[in-house]
Motif scaffolding. Sequence first.
Motif, mmCIF file in Angstrom:
data_model
loop_
_atom_site.group_PDB
_atom_site.id
_atom_site.type_symbol
_atom_site.label_atom_id
_atom_site.label_comp_id
_atom_site.label_asym_id
_atom_site.label_seq_id
_atom_site.Cartn_x
_atom_site.Cartn_y
_atom_site.Cartn_z
ATOM 1 N N ILE A 46 0.925 -61.769 -42.617
ATOM 2 C CA ILE A 46 2.030 -61.777 -43.572
ATOM 3 C C ILE A 46 2.852 -63.054 -43.381
ATOM 4 O O ILE A 46 3.234 -63.375 -42.247
ATOM 5 N N PRO A 47 3.176 -63.779 -44.447
ATOM 6 C CA PRO A 47 3.881 -65.057 -44.305
ATOM 7 C C PRO A 47 5.400 -64.933 -44.164
ATOM 8 O O PRO A 47 6.115 -65.925 -44.315
ATOM 9 N N PHE A 48 5.907 -63.749 -43.899
ATOM 10 C CA PHE A 48 7.330 -63.558 -43.626
ATOM 11 C C PHE A 48 7.479 -62.353 -42.700
ATOM 12 O O PHE A 48 6.529 -61.594 -42.503
ATOM 13 N N ASP A 49 8.660 -62.197 -42.121
ATOM 14 C CA ASP A 49 8.903 -61.107 -41.183
ATOM 15 C C ASP A 49 9.243 -59.837 -41.961
ATOM 16 O O ASP A 49 10.385 -59.644 -42.393
ATOM 17 N N ARG A 50 8.265 -58.984 -42.108
ATOM 18 C CA ARG A 50 8.460 -57.760 -42.887
ATOM 19 C C ARG A 50 9.523 -56.860 -42.246
ATOM 20 O O ARG A 50 10.282 -56.188 -42.939
ATOM 21 N N ASP A 51 9.590 -56.839 -40.919
ATOM 22 C CA ASP A 51 10.586 -55.999 -40.255
ATOM 23 C C ASP A 51 12.002 -56.442 -40.601
ATOM 24 O O ASP A 51 12.912 -55.614 -40.737
ATOM 25 N N SER A 52 12.213 -57.759 -40.721
ATOM 26 C CA SER A 52 13.532 -58.249 -41.118
ATOM 27 C C SER A 52 13.871 -57.820 -42.537
ATOM 28 O O SER A 52 15.020 -57.471 -42.843
ATOM 29 N N LEU A 53 12.866 -57.831 -43.395
ATOM 30 C CA LEU A 53 13.070 -57.357 -44.767
ATOM 31 C C LEU A 53 13.432 -55.880 -44.775
ATOM 32 O O LEU A 53 14.363 -55.453 -45.473
ATOM 33 N N PHE A 54 12.717 -55.089 -43.973
ATOM 34 C CA PHE A 54 13.038 -53.663 -43.881
ATOM 35 C C PHE A 54 14.483 -53.461 -43.420
ATOM 36 O O PHE A 54 15.196 -52.596 -43.935
ATOM 37 N N ALA A 55 14.914 -54.259 -42.438
ATOM 38 C CA ALA A 55 16.261 -54.108 -41.893
ATOM 39 C C ALA A 55 17.319 -54.387 -42.958
ATOM 40 O O ALA A 55 18.350 -53.702 -43.024
ATOM 41 N N VAL A 56 17.069 -55.394 -43.795
ATOM 42 C CA VAL A 56 18.007 -55.704 -44.869
ATOM 43 C C VAL A 56 18.090 -54.542 -45.862
ATOM 44 O O VAL A 56 19.174 -54.125 -46.283
ATOM 45 N N ILE A 57 16.932 -54.020 -46.239
ATOM 46 C CA ILE A 57 16.907 -52.916 -47.202
ATOM 47 C C ILE A 57 17.609 -51.684 -46.638
ATOM 48 O O ILE A 57 18.406 -51.035 -47.329
ATOM 49 N N VAL A 58 17.338 -51.363 -45.377
ATOM 50 C CA VAL A 58 17.982 -50.209 -44.752
ATOM 51 C C VAL A 58 19.492 -50.408 -44.695
ATOM 52 O O VAL A 58 20.281 -49.489 -44.967
ATOM 53 N N GLY A 59 19.920 -51.632 -44.356
ATOM 54 C CA GLY A 59 21.352 -51.910 -44.254
ATOM 55 C C GLY A 59 22.071 -51.821 -45.578
ATOM 56 O O GLY A 59 23.288 -51.572 -45.608
ATOM 57 N N GLN A 60 21.365 -52.039 -46.688
ATOM 58 C CA GLN A 60 22.000 -52.008 -48.004
ATOM 59 C C GLN A 60 21.701 -50.733 -48.782
ATOM 60 O O GLN A 60 22.043 -50.632 -49.962
ATOM 61 N N ALA A 61 21.067 -49.754 -48.133
ATOM 62 C CA ALA A 61 20.745 -48.507 -48.829
ATOM 63 C C ALA A 61 22.009 -47.799 -49.284
ATOM 64 O O ALA A 61 23.075 -47.917 -48.659
ATOM 65 N N ALA A 62 21.889 -47.054 -50.369
ATOM 66 C CA ALA A 62 23.049 -46.360 -50.934
ATOM 67 C C ALA A 62 23.588 -45.294 -49.995
ATOM 68 O O ALA A 62 24.788 -45.000 -50.002
#
Length: 253
Positions: A46-62
């Motif tokens: 994967i050409p990016f850190d998927r875990d970092s993406l997950f962390a952003v999504i979790v942090g901004q969840a409703a």
Amino acid sequence: MSKLRVATPLLAILPLLAACGGRITVHVVADEAAAEAVNDLEVQFIPFDRDSLFAVIVGQAATPEPTIPADLEEASRTEQEYRDRWSTAESSWNNVRDSMRSITAQLDNLDDRSVEYRRLFDQFGDLEDREGALNRQRQAAFDEFSELQQANQQRVDSICIVIDSWEEAAFVGYGDIEDDLLMALGQEVMADTTDADGVAWASAPGGPWWVHARVNTAAGELYWNVMVDGASEDTLRLVPGNAELRQGVRQRC
């Protein structure tokens, strides 16, 4: 969750790509002591850190991510201890049975009047007693584990439904977000399946890349998300030492 809210902070996780190209080779070993290679396992590049993406999504969840009750986590840890005890007893029992089969094969080729035959015959009798005791131990360990697992299962199933429902809502736009990232990078997610020797590879231009794989073991799930700068002549070894060991209730959901 809107794509706009998520996309802005994700600019920080876009890697700087190197100009070189080449090949990344991976060797997956689930048990280093036994040199146990893992075959037929999908490995993603994967050409990016998927875990970092997950962390952003979790942090901004409703809504906040569901928490697992502490007593249920403790019960799950105890269940894992019982599973390990059963697995150890099962292994000891199988080892004795292997020895008995070996002796039987030797006896078949000996004169039953010989000294060696008598020695092996007596050894077989000792092992037979040991096998019976180990068989009772492994069955008791399995019954203990099975009873606790059944007692926990209803609560585990209930919390897993809650977690699955939350993730479905929180990650609803994940596919679009990943597509935007890949377009910005001019790359794509690549995958290969390990061969009989536990080896997988990808032709990976530029870098860095994150090598992702996961495999279930008796101890829990081994989860790898290992960054490599780019193509190298060295083989990346995915071993328990550079994996995250995931145990407990979430690993079962």
